[in-house]
Design a protein around this motif. Structure first.
Motif, PDB file in Angstrom:
ATOM      1  N   ALA A   1       0.924  -1.154   0.064  1.00 33.07           N
ATOM      2  CA  ALA A   1      -0.097  -0.157  -0.095  1.00 33.07           C
ATOM      3  C   ALA A   1       0.886   1.291  -0.107  1.00 33.07           C
ATOM      4  O   ALA A   1       0.488   2.288  -0.825  1.00 33.07           O
ATOM      5  CB  ALA A   1      -1.013   0.023   1.262  1.00 33.07           C
ATOM      6  N   ALA A   2       1.930   1.134   0.920  1.00 33.39           N
ATOM      7  CA  ALA A   2       2.732   2.591   0.867  1.00 33.39           C
ATOM      8  C   ALA A   2       3.585   2.557  -0.418  1.00 33.39           C
ATOM      9  O   ALA A   2       3.682   3.775  -0.968  1.00 33.39           O
ATOM     10  CB  ALA A   2       3.608   2.297   2.102  1.00 33.39           C
ATOM     11  N   GLY A   3       4.192   1.591  -1.048  1.00 31.99           N
ATOM     12  CA  GLY A   3       4.731   1.371  -2.067  1.00 31.99           C
ATOM     13  C   GLY A   3       4.101   2.105  -3.251  1.00 31.99           C
ATOM     14  O   GLY A   3       4.513   2.919  -3.940  1.00 31.99           O
ATOM     15  N   GLU A   4       2.800   1.410  -3.710  1.00 35.25           N
ATOM     16  CA  GLU A   4       1.704   1.924  -4.626  1.00 35.25           C
ATOM     17  C   GLU A   4       1.564   3.325  -4.551  1.00 35.25           C
ATOM     18  O   GLU A   4       1.448   4.187  -5.611  1.00 35.25           O
ATOM     19  CB  GLU A   4       0.425   1.186  -4.760  1.00 35.25           C
ATOM     20  CG  GLU A   4       0.774  -0.163  -5.120  1.00 35.25           C
ATOM     21  CD  GLU A   4      -0.507  -1.243  -4.913  1.00 35.25           C
ATOM     22  OE1 GLU A   4      -0.615  -1.993  -5.804  1.00 35.25           O
ATOM     23  OE2 GLU A   4      -1.761  -0.743  -4.198  1.00 35.25           O
ATOM     24  N   GLN A   5       1.261   3.650  -3.306  1.00 37.93           N
ATOM     25  CA  GLN A   5       0.664   5.022  -3.118  1.00 37.93           C
ATOM     26  C   GLN A   5       2.071   6.364  -3.183  1.00 37.93           C
ATOM     27  O   GLN A   5       1.789   7.369  -4.089  1.00 37.93           O
ATOM     28  CB  GLN A   5       0.392   5.527  -1.812  1.00 37.93           C
ATOM     29  CG  GLN A   5       0.016   6.889  -1.463  1.00 37.93           C
ATOM     30  CD  GLN A   5      -1.256   7.153  -2.176  1.00 37.93           C
ATOM     31  OE1 GLN A   5      -2.436   6.556  -2.148  1.00 37.93           O
ATOM     32  NE2 GLN A   5      -1.203   8.152  -3.018  1.00 37.93           N
ATOM     33  N   ALA A   6       3.129   5.745  -2.916  1.00 37.46           N
ATOM     34  CA  ALA A   6       4.296   6.610  -3.051  1.00 37.46           C
ATOM     35  C   ALA A   6       4.730   6.558  -4.471  1.00 37.46           C
ATOM     36  O   ALA A   6       5.155   7.936  -5.021  1.00 37.46           O
ATOM     37  CB  ALA A   6       5.652   5.949  -2.277  1.00 37.46           C
TER      38      ALA A   6
ATOM     39  N   GLN B   1       8.371  14.819  -1.353  1.00 42.41           N
ATOM     40  CA  GLN B   1       9.342  14.769  -0.460  1.00 42.41           C
ATOM     41  C   GLN B   1       8.823  13.990   0.778  1.00 42.41           C
ATOM     42  O   GLN B   1       9.536  13.086   1.286  1.00 42.41           O
ATOM     43  CB  GLN B   1       9.803  16.187  -0.011  1.00 42.41           C
ATOM     44  CG  GLN B   1      10.583  16.771  -0.946  1.00 42.41           C
ATOM     45  CD  GLN B   1      11.047  18.261  -0.759  1.00 42.41           C
ATOM     46  OE1 GLN B   1      10.318  19.113  -0.579  1.00 42.41           O
ATOM     47  NE2 GLN B   1      12.426  18.344  -0.349  1.00 42.41           N
ATOM     48  N   GLY B   2       7.421  14.034   1.025  1.00 46.98           N
ATOM     49  CA  GLY B   2       6.828  13.337   2.034  1.00 46.98           C
ATOM     50  C   GLY B   2       6.908  11.763   1.960  1.00 46.98           C
ATOM     51  O   GLY B   2       6.515  10.926   2.694  1.00 46.98           O
ATOM     52  N   SER B   3       6.884  11.373   0.627  1.00 50.96           N
ATOM     53  CA  SER B   3       6.984   9.930   0.495  1.00 50.96           C
ATOM     54  C   SER B   3       8.108   9.330   0.149  1.00 50.96           C
ATOM     55  O   SER B   3       8.417   8.133  -0.222  1.00 50.96           O
ATOM     56  CB  SER B   3       6.280   9.951  -1.205  1.00 50.96           C
ATOM     57  OG  SER B   3       5.039  10.494  -1.253  1.00 50.96           O
ATOM     58  N   ALA B   4       9.253  10.199   0.387  1.00 46.79           N
ATOM     59  CA  ALA B   4      10.727   9.671   0.173  1.00 46.79           C
ATOM     60  C   ALA B   4      11.430   9.732   1.366  1.00 46.79           C
ATOM     61  O   ALA B   4      11.462  10.388   2.435  1.00 46.79           O
ATOM     62  CB  ALA B   4      11.376  10.728  -0.898  1.00 46.79           C
ATOM     63  N   THR B   5      12.700   9.007   1.274  1.00 47.47           N
ATOM     64  CA  THR B   5      13.660   9.004   2.524  1.00 47.47           C
ATOM     65  C   THR B   5      14.916   8.722   1.942  1.00 47.47           C
ATOM     66  O   THR B   5      15.216   8.500   0.911  1.00 47.47           O
ATOM     67  CB  THR B   5      13.192   7.998   3.495  1.00 47.47           C
ATOM     68  OG1 THR B   5      14.083   8.284   4.546  1.00 47.47           O
ATOM     69  CG2 THR B   5      13.478   6.597   2.848  1.00 47.47           C
ATOM     70  N   GLY B   6      16.316   8.935   2.849  1.00 47.49           N
ATOM     71  CA  GLY B   6      17.493   8.467   2.282  1.00 47.49           C
ATOM     72  C   GLY B   6      17.925   9.330   0.943  1.00 47.49           C
ATOM     73  O   GLY B   6      17.768  10.353   1.105  1.00 47.49           O
TER      74      GLY B   6
ATOM     75  N   MET C   1       7.390   0.747 -12.855  1.00 47.37           N
ATOM     76  CA  MET C   1       8.219   1.236 -11.797  1.00 47.37           C
ATOM     77  C   MET C   1       8.684   0.319 -10.672  1.00 47.37           C
ATOM     78  O   MET C   1       8.108  -0.574 -10.171  1.00 47.37           O
ATOM     79  CB  MET C   1       7.905   2.645 -11.257  1.00 47.37           C
ATOM     80  CG  MET C   1       7.142   3.592 -12.287  1.00 47.37           C
ATOM     81  SD  MET C   1       8.343   4.310 -13.313  1.00 47.37           S
ATOM     82  CE  MET C   1       9.406   5.194 -12.003  1.00 47.37           C
ATOM     83  N   LEU C   2       9.940   0.302 -10.610  1.00 47.38           N
ATOM     84  CA  LEU C   2      10.584  -0.511  -9.461  1.00 47.38           C
ATOM     85  C   LEU C   2      10.967   0.195  -8.359  1.00 47.38           C
ATOM     86  O   LEU C   2      11.651   1.602  -8.691  1.00 47.38           O
ATOM     87  CB  LEU C   2      12.049  -1.067  -9.993  1.00 47.38           C
ATOM     88  CG  LEU C   2      11.560  -2.171 -10.944  1.00 47.38           C
ATOM     89  CD1 LEU C   2      13.013  -2.821 -11.550  1.00 47.38           C
ATOM     90  CD2 LEU C   2      10.880  -3.309 -10.425  1.00 47.38           C
ATOM     91  N   GLY C   3      10.503   0.276  -7.348  1.00 51.64           N
ATOM     92  CA  GLY C   3      10.926   1.149  -6.064  1.00 51.64           C
ATOM     93  C   GLY C   3      11.210   0.376  -4.932  1.00 51.64           C
ATOM     94  O   GLY C   3      11.213  -0.744  -4.672  1.00 51.64           O
ATOM     95  N   GLU C   4      12.374   1.114  -4.206  1.00 55.04           N
ATOM     96  CA  GLU C   4      12.716   0.257  -2.915  1.00 55.04           C
ATOM     97  C   GLU C   4      12.308   1.189  -1.818  1.00 55.04           C
ATOM     98  O   GLU C   4      12.237   2.437  -1.948  1.00 55.04           O
ATOM     99  CB  GLU C   4      14.461   0.257  -3.115  1.00 55.04           C
ATOM    100  CG  GLU C   4      15.058  -0.275  -3.912  1.00 55.04           C
ATOM    101  CD  GLU C   4      16.453  -0.308  -4.232  1.00 55.04           C
ATOM    102  OE1 GLU C   4      17.140  -0.133  -2.942  1.00 55.04           O
ATOM    103  OE2 GLU C   4      17.059  -0.976  -4.982  1.00 55.04           O
ATOM    104  N   LEU C   5      11.836   0.584  -0.898  1.00 53.10           N
ATOM    105  CA  LEU C   5      11.210   1.249   0.307  1.00 53.10           C
ATOM    106  C   LEU C   5      12.207   0.693   1.664  1.00 53.10           C
ATOM    107  O   LEU C   5      12.630  -0.298   1.769  1.00 53.10           O
ATOM    108  CB  LEU C   5       9.887   0.854   0.689  1.00 53.10           C
ATOM    109  CG  LEU C   5       8.964   1.145  -0.401  1.00 53.10           C
ATOM    110  CD1 LEU C   5       8.573   0.131  -1.466  1.00 53.10           C
ATOM    111  CD2 LEU C   5       7.583   1.740   0.220  1.00 53.10           C
TER     112      LEU C   5
END
Length: 182
Positions: free
Chosen positions: A56-61, A81-86, A153-157
């Motif tokens: 859920a967090a990955g899809e939303q981000a 920016q609120g969806s990202a870190t690092g 898209m490929l995302g790392e969380l």
């Protein structure tokens, strides 16, 4: 002397039946409580719950990072920016002024819709996960008709105190594409 005989019923069936029902009810309650406790403390249930949270967090981000309206740019970039870190957050923060300038010049509106998503990797101990998200991205230019394209898209969380956030995002490779090595 006359003696009156009163008969007392021998073996009234109500008392043993009530005792048997009480015993069955206590056994059922005990078994139900044990089953509930076991399910609540099952590692596979906790893992599945975390996997669902990551998805859920990955899809939303990923959707957030592909949606932007030049008319409300500040809010859109704040959402990014609120969806990202690092490292991803550092890149967004550092490149924000230049990006704002380019988007204001282009005057485009992009809207992403998640078509499907999957968790491809999850390490709950390390607090890292990977997702693949399929999107339909509609780009509306200042003049002309909107154009839609589908993208993977490929995302790392990374797990943060504020929840799971994107730490990297990139285009998924498309099967059948190769680079020429000349």
């Amino acid at each position: 002397m006359a003696r009156t005989m009163t008969r007392t019923p021998r073996g009234t069936p109500l008392l043993p039946a009530a005792a048997a029902l009480a015993l069955l009810a206590a056994g059922g309650a005990g078994w139900g409580g044990w089953s509930w406790y076991a399910a609540a403390h099952d590692e596979s249930t906790a893992y599945a719950t975390t996997r669902d949270e990551v998805l859920a967090a990955g899809e939303q981000a990923v959707q957030n990072m592909n949606t932007l309206d030049h008319r409300d740019l500040r809010r859109g970039l704040d959402t990014w920016q609120g969806s990202a870190t690092g490292d991803l957050l550092a890149q967004l923060t550092e490149g924000r002024p230049e990006f704002e300038r380019r988007i204001q010049q282009a005057k485009t509106v992009t809207h992403a819709k998640v078509l499907a998503g999957a968790v491809t990797e999850l390490d709950t101990r390390a607090g890292r996960a990977s997702v693949m998200v399929a999107l339909r991205i509609t780009v509306t230019p200042p003049k002309g008709t909107p154009a839609a394209k589908e993208s993977r898209m490929l995302g790392e969380l990374t797990r943060t105190p504020g929840g799971w956030k994107l730490s990297a995002l990139g285009q998924a490779p498309v099967a059948g594409t190769a680079t020429a090595a000349d």
